[in-house]
Design a protein around this motif. Sequence first.
Motif, short mmCIF file in Angstrom:
data_model
loop_
_atom_site.label_atom_id
_atom_site.label_comp_id
_atom_site.label_asym_id
_atom_site.label_seq_id
_atom_site.Cartn_x
_atom_site.Cartn_y
_atom_site.Cartn_z
N LEU A 298 0.83 -1.20 0.00
CA LEU A 298 0.00 0.00 0.00
C LEU A 298 0.87 1.25 0.00
CD1 LEU A 298 -2.18 -2.14 0.84
CD2 LEU A 298 -3.13 -0.39 2.36
N SER A 302 1.26 4.19 -2.78
CA SER A 302 0.92 5.57 -2.40
C SER A 302 1.99 6.56 -2.85
CB SER A 302 0.71 5.68 -0.88
OG SER A 302 1.94 5.66 -0.18
N ILE A 359 -4.74 3.99 -4.85
CA ILE A 359 -4.57 3.34 -3.55
C ILE A 359 -5.00 4.24 -2.40
CG2 ILE A 359 -2.19 3.92 -2.81
CD1 ILE A 359 -3.57 0.35 -3.05
N TYR A 363 -7.94 2.92 0.09
CA TYR A 363 -7.53 2.48 1.43
C TYR A 363 -7.14 3.69 2.27
CZ TYR A 363 -7.44 -2.04 -0.85
OH TYR A 363 -7.80 -3.16 -1.55
#
Length: 377
Positions: A298, A302, A359, A363
């Motif tokens: 993640l 990012s 992303i 999230y």
Amino acid sequence: MPSNKNKLRIAVLGQKNLDRSGGIEVVVTELTTRMVKLGHEVTCYNRRGHHVSGKEFDTNIKDSYQGVQIKTVPTIDKKGLAAMTSSFFAAIYCAFGKYDIVHFHAEGPCAMLWLPKLFDKRCIATVHGIDWQREKWKGGFASKYIKFGEKVAVKYADEIIVLSKNIQDYFKDTYGRETVFIPNGVNKPEVREPQLIIDKFNLNKDDYILYLGRLVPEKGLRYLITAFKEVKTDKKLVIAGGASDTDSFFTEIKELVKNDPRIIFTGFVQGQILEELYSNAYIYTLPSDLEGMPLSLLEAMSYGNCCLTSDIDECAQVVKDKAVTFKKSAINDLREKLQYLCYNSDVVDKYKTEASNYICEEYNWDDVVKQTMHLYN
């Protein structure tokens, strides 16, 4: 701020500390500091002992961190005993403490979840991965103990949080137990120019392929190193992370990299060096056989990285069509994908332009906290 009537007293255990020493530690730090900002009272029961990568990385946290109360519990700082002893004492403190919620993180600590349940505490368990399957625990007492913790969570936890649909299916199929899927989150980072990584490792932008994570067998490092050694490229392979409890494995992979000066080990990294490594990679790769929900993936996305991961559900469900995948454990497929991306910078650039916005929208830590608080209530 919640009214006093809605204010919750929350205890959290299973983490080593509030820092970046591991995925659980990052998750607990992100959740608890946000819960405090929402007006709740949070206490974290941390282990004693040094950082997994050595005492030079120990975080000097005393009795609080950004409003989170810190209590350090007695711990036998030995492999296989640290989690067991620290969670035992933490669970006792939670059982007798005035808490509305006791939140256990990871399967091993859940072995003690029955203790606060004896005192009618509402207990939540977050399963970050099926830990007894990890290679370092296989075949011994630790594996059996961790699986026992899994069964205790199934029997006694008021709610079980899982980080992937795959693990949700596992609990349903194995135990008939319903769980709640709440993924991890990520923060929108500041992309950094290379400075410290030039001075320390002679790395420039788009100069290297990055692996960042624990140096453990289930992360697929054997495949990655073997595949990379056959890739025709001037780019370096940077392996960033600490060896944790797996010194013999670290020795094995150091032997594997012999005669290839393109492969660099940085050791555990944090702060500006970590940010620069994420910001300037040509490709980020995670070749894991086993994951819960990989925070490093993640984070890499990012920062706007082109990511190459194994096709296990825990990775494929995160990246969807915004990254490249290869068949799990397949060295030839991994080598071919690495070579293809090294030859085709336009493809890499396409994935880079899409990764960060996707992303960060999908999230979000604030959403994770909102879902967790809903479950608490």
